[in-house]
Design an enzyme around this catalytic site. Structure first.
Site, mmCIF file in Angstrom:
data_model
loop_
_atom_site.group_PDB
_atom_site.id
_atom_site.type_symbol
_atom_site.label_atom_id
_atom_site.label_comp_id
_atom_site.label_asym_id
_atom_site.label_seq_id
_atom_site.Cartn_x
_atom_site.Cartn_y
_atom_site.Cartn_z
ATOM 1 N N ASP A 151 92.464 -9.056 14.339
ATOM 2 C CA ASP A 151 91.392 -8.079 14.560
ATOM 3 C C ASP A 151 91.970 -6.715 14.923
ATOM 4 O O ASP A 151 91.462 -5.672 14.494
ATOM 5 C CB ASP A 151 90.454 -8.560 15.670
ATOM 6 C CG ASP A 151 89.865 -9.927 15.361
ATOM 7 O OD1 ASP A 151 89.572 -10.193 14.184
ATOM 8 O OD2 ASP A 151 89.723 -10.746 16.297
ATOM 9 N N HIS A 180 86.871 -14.023 18.476
ATOM 10 C CA HIS A 180 87.526 -13.905 17.172
ATOM 11 C C HIS A 180 86.615 -14.391 16.046
ATOM 12 O O HIS A 180 87.026 -15.134 15.172
ATOM 13 C CB HIS A 180 88.847 -14.699 17.183
ATOM 14 C CG HIS A 180 89.654 -14.568 15.924
ATOM 15 N ND1 HIS A 180 90.047 -13.348 15.422
ATOM 16 C CD2 HIS A 180 90.143 -15.504 15.062
ATOM 17 C CE1 HIS A 180 90.748 -13.540 14.312
ATOM 18 N NE2 HIS A 180 90.811 -14.838 14.069
#
Length: 333
Positions: A151, A180
């Site tokens: 990310d 996530h």
């Protein structure tokens, strides 16, 4: 002497991850485990002229225990990949059992190793590992991580493109907190360094792309898999940061990782003052050290928009974490 273990080493993430770890001079021994093909992957990358000795293991003859023996760091990309139309939660029923069984063996053989979980859905699989380790009496929250580095990598790439400076993507640092998957991913674009001048519409577009960047890959691969190469890069990057910190190297910048907030109670208090007490795991800025998590760092000042994102993230995370905990509670270990 540092021994690294990759569990799921023959898969779409595991192979490039193993290749990247073989290039590290921090690693002297690399053990690769999978249910198929691990010896072949090991033989292949063993020809690379870097110091790490490479060995492949299969389930037969207690191969997992042999791979884990003496491990300093264990990276787990094992499990099935996400396919078109699947969410990370759709993966849960398959990957939860895989991760649980791996955690049982880790608890028995190498409970003091750093454990880096890549297997999706990370929001739930990391709590599964934690609960197994707790039941076995060996849980150390400082040494268990969910890898959310992809990310951060995506944020740097997309923001540098938006700033018209894609060649400087390594220079852009954006904290990405939460979890996530989807809306649990909260990029703090207001804290971008160096700062960028974009309007609210662009901020929202960037946020959505960072949150759902994995869908781009799933769609582009047209049924052939999900993000593997970029995830391998992110996993190797975080593993390297953990190993460098363990060796005493101080980083100039924090790493983001999905950890149990008890890893640093003082730091956790600052985090929970912002997010509340409804989630025990959260991806936060970390200062790493020889024992893993040295400090959980403050989240910094959030914009009003980011505060709204955070509220949604916390709501989703509670359910994700609870699902993992409940799975272990219903299991016979």
């Amino acid at each position: 002497m540092v021994k690294a273990v990759v569990i799921g080493a023959a898969g779409g993430i595991g192979q490039p991850l193993s290749l990247l770890l073989k290039q590290s001079t921090l690693i002297s021994e690399l053990a690769l485990y999978d249910v198929v093909n691990a010896p072949g992957v090991a033989a292949d990358i063993s020809h690379i002229n870097t110091p790490a000795k490479v060995t492949g293991y299969l389930p037969k003859e207690d191969g997992l225990a042999k791979a884990l023996q003496g491990a300093d760091i264990i990276v787990i990309p094992a499990g099935v990949p996400r396919k078109p139309g699947m969410t990370r939660d759709d993966l849960f029923n398959i990957n939860a059992g895989i991760v649980r069984d791996l955690a049982v063996k880790i608890a028995e053989v190498s409970p003091k190793a750093f454990i880096l979980v890549i297997s999706n859905p990370v929001n739930s699989t990391v709590p599964i590992v934690a609960e197994v380790l707790k039941k076995k009496g060996v849980f150390d929250p400082k040494r268990l991580f969910g890898v959310t580095t992809l990310d951060v990598v995506r944020a740097s790439t997309f923001v540098s493109e938006a700033a018209g400076k894609p060649e400087d993507s390594l220079s852009f640092r954006i904290p990405v907190i939460g979890g996530h998957s989807g809306v649990t991913i909260v990029p703090l674009l207001s804290q971008t360094s160096p700062s960028i001048a974009v309007d609210q519409q662009k901020i929202e577009e960037l946020t959505n792309r960072i949150q759902f960047g994995g869908d781009e890959v799933v769609k582009a691969k047209d049924g052939a898999g999900s993000a593997t190469l970029s995830m391998a890069y992110a996993g190797a990057r975080f593993a390297t940061a953990v190993l460098e910190a363990a060796a005493g190297k101080k980083s100039d910048f924090p790493e983001m990782g999905y950890v149990h907030l008890s890893a640093d109670e003082a730091g956790a208090k600052e985090v929970t003052s912002v997010i509340g007490n409804s989630t025990s795991f959260f991806s936060v800025p970390l200062e790493l050290g020889p024992n893993g998590v040295e400090k959980i760092l403050p989240l910094g000042k959030l914009s009003e928009y980011e505060q709204g994102l955070l509220k949604k993230a916390v709501e989703d995370l509670g359910g994700n974490i609870g699902k993992g905990v409940a799975f272990v509670e219903s299991s016979k270990l």
